[in-house]
Design an enzyme around this catalytic site. Structure first.
Site, short mmCIF file in Angstrom:
data_model
loop_
_atom_site.label_atom_id
_atom_site.label_comp_id
_atom_site.label_asym_id
_atom_site.label_seq_id
_atom_site.Cartn_x
_atom_site.Cartn_y
_atom_site.Cartn_z
N LYS A 1 0.98 -1.20 0.09
CA LYS A 1 0.10 -0.02 0.12
C LYS A 1 1.25 1.14 -0.02
O LYS A 1 2.20 1.08 0.56
CB LYS A 1 -0.89 0.08 1.21
N HIS B 1 1.08 6.15 3.19
CA HIS B 1 0.37 7.57 2.80
C HIS B 1 0.80 8.38 4.09
O HIS B 1 1.58 8.15 4.99
CB HIS B 1 -0.95 7.21 2.93
N HIS C 1 1.36 7.35 7.86
CA HIS C 1 2.67 6.75 8.23
C HIS C 1 3.69 8.11 8.29
O HIS C 1 4.96 7.80 8.80
CB HIS C 1 3.16 5.84 7.26
N1 ARG Z 1 1.35 -1.23 9.88
C1 ARG Z 1 0.44 -0.89 10.93
C2 ARG Z 1 -0.60 0.22 10.41
O1 ARG Z 1 -0.14 0.97 9.23
C3 ARG Z 1 1.10 0.20 12.14
C4 ARG Z 1 2.04 -0.66 12.87
C5 ARG Z 1 2.43 0.00 14.31
N2 ARG Z 1 3.24 -0.85 14.94
C6 ARG Z 1 3.00 -1.93 15.73
N3 ARG Z 1 4.00 -2.50 16.56
N4 ARG Z 1 1.65 -2.30 15.92
O2 ARG Z 1 -1.59 0.22 10.79
#
Ligand code: ARG
Length: 578
Positions: free
Chosen positions: A135, A138, A141
């Site tokens: 993805k 965006h 992030h």
């Molecule tokens: N990839 C996840 C998202 O975009 C965020 C991960 C954050 N870190 C974690 N350890 N959960 O929603």
């Protein structure tokens, strides 16, 4: 990394003036030194620090104004004068001593000014950025990346060992869908040259066609099962390829933002640890079977907190299971003093649940884990969603900021050399600063005009203030330096509020790190620059009087160091010219 340990200089700094004041009050009143609370007076013309006498009234059975009078009579503090004003004792640091202590310390510490060694021997793990493969990364992030990297730099400057981990979202049932989409329509997109855009297109197409074509969901579910089984087949090899392509794209953005990680460990990295994680939790006796699934009930930890699901009925694990595996893995590997999760506020419940599981397990290190949450980044047009493909791409956002900065520079400073490089610094810096400007829990609305303005509360404004100081120093260097010109700190009397602010910087850095709140730094910089600019408008730096010029130049040098250190902590460049 994190080797910025430094010795406190012998010169007094703001903290030392405060300590002297507190020591003297303690001696006079019989209070313990850490009971003596010194504040900033509301009106800075009254003094630099104030001690309110109210808390002593009971103990001494006297009215606070009388206490203040008595106290002043007995106090003798080196380089600090005291005056009673009603119930307060106000303190004023001798102006020359103030200027000397602040400026000499800044000069001595240079790029390290603001830091300390108080975190030496401690480790902070920072989970940051963590975009999802396939993805586009965006703007949500983007916030995690920018806030996380600022916290990483702040902790480093305080001597902590920092471990930045990019917890890439590279696992979950959506990868079954994506692999299926690649198999079916992979040759209709430019996967190799335009990976992120292509994957997004496939993702969108999958969701459009899923409704009318039930075989898609079946194939996707089989694909994910194959992935989870660990089989080294076609599915895994497609998945691996997509991961690599996406990471390469993300790296371009990290490069532009100057962000580095110690580890890029996706959720898949923790696959081999899932069974032992579930076992570890089960062994603590807190798991239950519920409709075939394995759960931890959390009701007793928080009001009505929903249970944490460890394994679904079909045996597959979830985001939370993988996060728990990651957490134990990090604890076992780093025995961290702090673990910060820089993740949007919409995942608040998720992190409360993770912590609640640890609480139920009776693990005493649970409080070391902190969800550093943040609000959404919105475009004035509204929310962003990947599902429908309404994303704005991060590289496009940065490109646009840079192009706009380039245009403004061409207008304001057409003769600037290296204009392209400066435009990149200003454009990217503007986006980063804008993101870190307000308290992180607040939503950020991305208004182009506001982001890039050279005036007001913006990154370019702070950068411009820095460049202005640099330009004064360049001009001064062009004049033949006169060996007779001596700095006389007493001549900086009118700059006292500015100097006090500069002297507070180490305290600001400490508090920003502690609270996980980089906006403390950006707000500080905005105030510093406002104050600096009004000082500079009223006090000509390069004048006839050699000693006065030398003294004001010392202040300009110090201010430039503080601004550039502050910007560096935020991840914003400090160009010498713009
Ligand atoms: N990839 C996840 C998202 O975009 C965020 C991960 C954050 N870190 C974690 N350890 N959960 O929603």
């Amino acid at each position: 990394m994190g080797e910025l340990g430094l010795k406190r200089p012998a010169e007094p700094d703001m903290q030392e003036f405060i300590e002297r004041i507190r020591r003297a009050i303690a001696l006079e009143t019989g209070l313990a030194q850490d009971e003596v609370k010194v504040e900033h007076p509301r009106d800075s013309s009254l003094g630099d620090f104030a001690f309110p006498c109210f808390p002593l009234a009971k103990k001494l059975r006297k009215a606070p104004p009388a206490i203040a009078q008595d106290l002043v009579a007995g106090l003798a503090i080196e380089e600090v004068s005291a005056e009673a004003a009603g119930p307060y004792v106000n303190f004023r640091i001798d102006r020359a001593a103030l200027a000397r202590s602040v400026l000499e310390r800044i000069e001595a510490e240079g790029a390290r000014y603001g830091g300390s060694d108080e975190g030496a021997g401690k480790t902070v793990v920072i989970d940051m950025s963590s975009p999802n493969i396939a993805k586009p990364m965006h703007v949500g992030h983007l916030r995690s990346t920018i806030i996380g990297a600022a916290l990483q730099r702040l902790h480093e400057s305080l001597g902590y060992r920092t471990v930045a981990i990019n917890h890439i979202g590279d696992w979950g049932s959506q990868f079954g869908k994506l692999v299926t989409a690649v198999r079916r329509w992979g040759d209709t997109v430019e996967l190799e040259s335009e990976p992120i855009r292509s994957l997004l297109a496939l993702y969108v197409r999958y969701h459009e066609e899923e409704e009318s074509d039930p075989t898609l969901a079946e194939e996707a579910s089989l694909a994910f099962q194959e992935l989870e089984s660990g089989e080294e087949g076609e599915v895994r090899s497609i998945w691996r390829h997509l991961t690599e392509l996406s990471l390469e794209e993300f790296d371009k953005i990290y490069g532009r933002l100057g962000v580095t990680f110690d580890y890029v460990r996706g959720e898949a990295f923790y696959e081999p640890y899932l069974d032992q994680t579930v076992e570890r939790i089960r062994a603590s006796g807190i798991t239950e079977e519920s409709q075939g699934a394995l759960i931890v009930s959390l009701e007793e930890v928080g009001d009505n907190m929903p249970p944490c699901l460890l394994r679904k009925t079909d045996g597959t694990t979830l985001y939370a299971t993988r996060d728990l595996a990651a957490l134990f893995h990090r604890w076992d590997e780093f025995a961290f003093d702090r673990a910060l999760y820089v993740v949007g506020s919409e995942q608040r419940l998720h992190f409360r649940q993770l912590k609640a599981v640890l609480t139920r397990m009776g693990l005493e290190w649970e409080p070391r884990i902190q969800h550093v949450d943040f609000g959404m980044l919105r475009l004035p047009e509204g929310k962003l969603s990947t599902r429908k493909g309404q994303v704005i791409f991060l590289d496009e956002l940065l490109d646009k900021a840079v192009a706009e900065a380039r245009r403004i520079i061409a207008e304001k400073n057409p003769d600037l050399g290296e204009a392209d490089e400066v435009a990149e610094q200003v454009g990217v810096g503007a986006v980063v600063f804008h993101d870190l400007k307000k308290e992180r829990v607040k939503d950020v609305v991305f208004e182009w005009k506001e982001v890039l303005s050279f005036e007001g509360e913006t990154g370019p404004y702070v950068q411009y203030s820095h460049a202005r100081m640099a330009s004064i120093l360049r001009k001064a260097a062009e004049r033949a330096p006169d060996p007779a010109a001596r700095v006389d700190y007493a001549l900086l009397e009118e700059a006292a509020p500015l100097l006090i602010r500069m002297g507070r910087f180490p305290q600001v850095v400490r508090s920003a790190a502690e609270e996980g709140e980089p906006s403390t730094i950006s707000q500080y910089l905005l105030e510093l620059c406002r104050e600096l600019n009004s000082w500079y408008v009223q006090n000509k730096v390069l004048g006839e009087d050699l000693s006065l010029t030398a003294s004001r130049l010392a202040l300009v040098r110090g201010a430039k160091i503080v601004i550039s250190n502050g910007l560096r902590f935020l991840g914003v460049a400090a160009p010498e010219e713009m």
